[in-house]
Motif scaffolding. Structure first.
Motif, PDB file in Angstrom:
ATOM      1  N   ARG A  93      54.760  33.887  20.742  1.00  0.00           N
ATOM      2  CA  ARG A  93      55.954  33.952  20.067  1.00  0.00           C
ATOM      3  C   ARG A  93      56.237  35.460  19.808  1.00  0.00           C
ATOM      4  N   PRO A  94      57.656  35.950  20.174  1.00  0.00           N
ATOM      5  CA  PRO A  94      58.475  37.014  20.240  1.00  0.00           C
ATOM      6  C   PRO A  94      58.201  37.427  18.768  1.00  0.00           C
ATOM      7  N   GLY A  95      57.315  38.807  18.669  1.00  0.00           N
ATOM      8  CA  GLY A  95      57.379  40.067  16.983  1.00  0.00           C
ATOM      9  C   GLY A  95      56.385  39.520  16.743  1.00  0.00           C
ATOM     10  N   VAL A  96      55.733  38.616  17.228  1.00  0.00           N
ATOM     11  CA  VAL A  96      54.494  38.027  16.783  1.00  0.00           C
ATOM     12  C   VAL A  96      53.021  38.409  17.577  1.00  0.00           C
ATOM     13  N   TYR A  97      52.541  39.200  17.136  1.00  0.00           N
ATOM     14  CA  TYR A  97      51.631  40.477  17.735  1.00  0.00           C
ATOM     15  C   TYR A  97      49.546  39.757  16.803  1.00  0.00           C
ATOM     16  N   ALA A  98      48.650  39.553  17.296  1.00  0.00           N
ATOM     17  CA  ALA A  98      47.423  39.554  16.900  1.00  0.00           C
ATOM     18  C   ALA A  98      46.387  40.417  18.210  1.00  0.00           C
ATOM     19  N   VAL A  99      45.509  40.415  17.157  1.00  0.00           N
ATOM     20  CA  VAL A  99      44.708  41.036  18.240  1.00  0.00           C
ATOM     21  C   VAL A  99      42.605  40.633  17.515  1.00  0.00           C
ATOM     22  N   GLY A 100      41.856  41.589  18.499  1.00  0.00           N
ATOM     23  CA  GLY A 100      40.585  41.174  18.005  1.00  0.00           C
ATOM     24  C   GLY A 100      39.891  39.796  17.807  1.00  0.00           C
ATOM     25  N   ASP A 101      39.355  39.148  16.585  1.00  0.00           N
ATOM     26  CA  ASP A 101      38.844  37.848  16.754  1.00  0.00           C
ATOM     27  C   ASP A 101      40.042  37.090  15.959  1.00  0.00           C
ATOM     28  N   ALA A 102      40.922  37.761  15.469  1.00  0.00           N
ATOM     29  CA  ALA A 102      42.426  36.867  15.051  1.00  0.00           C
ATOM     30  C   ALA A 102      42.958  36.106  16.108  1.00  0.00           C
ATOM     31  N   ALA A 103      43.147  36.587  17.652  1.00  0.00           N
ATOM     32  CA  ALA A 103      43.791  36.231  18.193  1.00  0.00           C
ATOM     33  C   ALA A 103      42.649  35.727  20.152  1.00  0.00           C
ATOM     34  N   ALA A 104      43.253  34.985  20.268  1.00  0.00           N
ATOM     35  CA  ALA A 104      43.336  34.248  21.784  1.00  0.00           C
ATOM     36  C   ALA A 104      44.075  34.783  23.106  1.00  0.00           C
ATOM     37  N   ILE A 105      43.645  35.687  23.087  1.00  0.00           N
ATOM     38  CA  ILE A 105      43.401  36.411  24.358  1.00  0.00           C
ATOM     39  C   ILE A 105      43.105  36.229  25.928  1.00  0.00           C
ATOM     40  N   THR A 106      43.859  36.369  26.915  1.00  0.00           N
ATOM     41  CA  THR A 106      43.325  35.974  28.304  1.00  0.00           C
ATOM     42  C   THR A 106      43.260  37.624  28.765  1.00  0.00           C
ATOM     43  N   SER A 107      42.032  37.839  30.417  1.00  0.00           N
ATOM     44  CA  SER A 107      43.041  38.593  31.033  1.00  0.00           C
ATOM     45  C   SER A 107      42.948  38.242  32.126  1.00  0.00           C
ATOM     46  N   PRO A 108      44.410  38.705  33.279  1.00  0.00           N
ATOM     47  CA  PRO A 108      43.786  38.519  34.325  1.00  0.00           C
ATOM     48  C   PRO A 108      43.042  38.541  34.644  1.00  0.00           C
ATOM     49  N   LEU A 109      41.584  39.761  34.609  1.00  0.00           N
ATOM     50  CA  LEU A 109      40.956  40.342  35.626  1.00  0.00           C
ATOM     51  C   LEU A 109      39.226  39.960  34.961  1.00  0.00           C
ATOM     52  N   ALA A 110      39.586  39.526  33.662  1.00  0.00           N
ATOM     53  CA  ALA A 110      38.340  38.706  32.513  1.00  0.00           C
ATOM     54  C   ALA A 110      38.318  37.490  32.230  1.00  0.00           C
ATOM     55  N   GLY A 111      39.848  37.076  32.184  1.00  0.00           N
ATOM     56  CA  GLY A 111      39.922  35.645  31.317  1.00  0.00           C
ATOM     57  C   GLY A 111      40.402  35.331  30.093  1.00  0.00           C
ATOM     58  N   PRO A 112      39.323  34.394  29.417  1.00  0.00           N
ATOM     59  CA  PRO A 112      39.637  34.309  28.194  1.00  0.00           C
ATOM     60  C   PRO A 112      38.588  35.546  27.172  1.00  0.00           C
ATOM     61  N   LEU A 113      38.836  36.256  26.623  1.00  0.00           N
ATOM     62  CA  LEU A 113      38.255  37.496  26.510  1.00  0.00           C
ATOM     63  C   LEU A 113      37.508  37.126  24.500  1.00  0.00           C
ATOM     64  N   ARG A 114      36.309  36.763  24.739  1.00  0.00           N
ATOM     65  CA  ARG A 114      35.385  37.343  23.580  1.00  0.00           C
ATOM     66  C   ARG A 114      35.809  37.783  22.571  1.00  0.00           C
TER      67      ARG A 114
END
Length: 128
Positions: free
Chosen positions: A3-24
């Motif tokens: 979502r443009p302009g919306v940022y979530a980090v840490g445990d509040a976010a479902a984040i993936t990285s090309p190197l790591a895949g889904p982050l725990r």
């Protein structure tokens, strides 16, 4: 960013990285993703394009008191390697991880993009 302009980090976010895949959910991901989000906000505010997150795992730590623990070395995608530290050695490694995290917070507060340049914090355009 979904979502443009919306940022979530840490445990509040479902984040993936090309190197790591889904982050725990972990402190290992909270600081780098927060720094990355701050850097992205700064880049956009300056009219630039944010860099993609390129995060990878190195190890998982578990404290079992002040004198016992477990450190599992992992691949970039968080799958286990054969190397495992146990007992007092693992507890000392975990203590150093905590201390280094605290040392990172001070420069990160002054310059969020600095985290990507500190040892152990692999961000930016990194390859496997």
């Amino acid at each position: 960013m979904s979502r443009p302009g919306v940022y979530a980090v840490g445990d509040a976010a479902a984040i993936t990285s090309p190197l790591a895949g889904p982050l725990r959910m972990a402190c290992a991901t909270a600081l780098p993703t927060a720094s990355h989000a701050a850097s992205a906000i700064i880049a956009e505010a300056r009219g630039g394009e944010p860099k993609p997150l390129a995060f990878r795992y190195v190890l998982q730590c578990v404290s079992l008191g002040r004198r016992d623990g477990l450190v599992q070395f992992v691949r970039a995608d968080d799958t286990p390697r054969d190397l495992v530290l146990r007992g007092a050695t693992a507890a000392r490694v975990k203590e150093q991880v905590v201390r280094s995290t605290l040392r990172v917070l001070q420069p990160a507060a002054r310059r969020p993009d600095a985290v990507g340049h500190l040892p152990g914090m692999l961000m930016g355009d990194q390859n496997g």
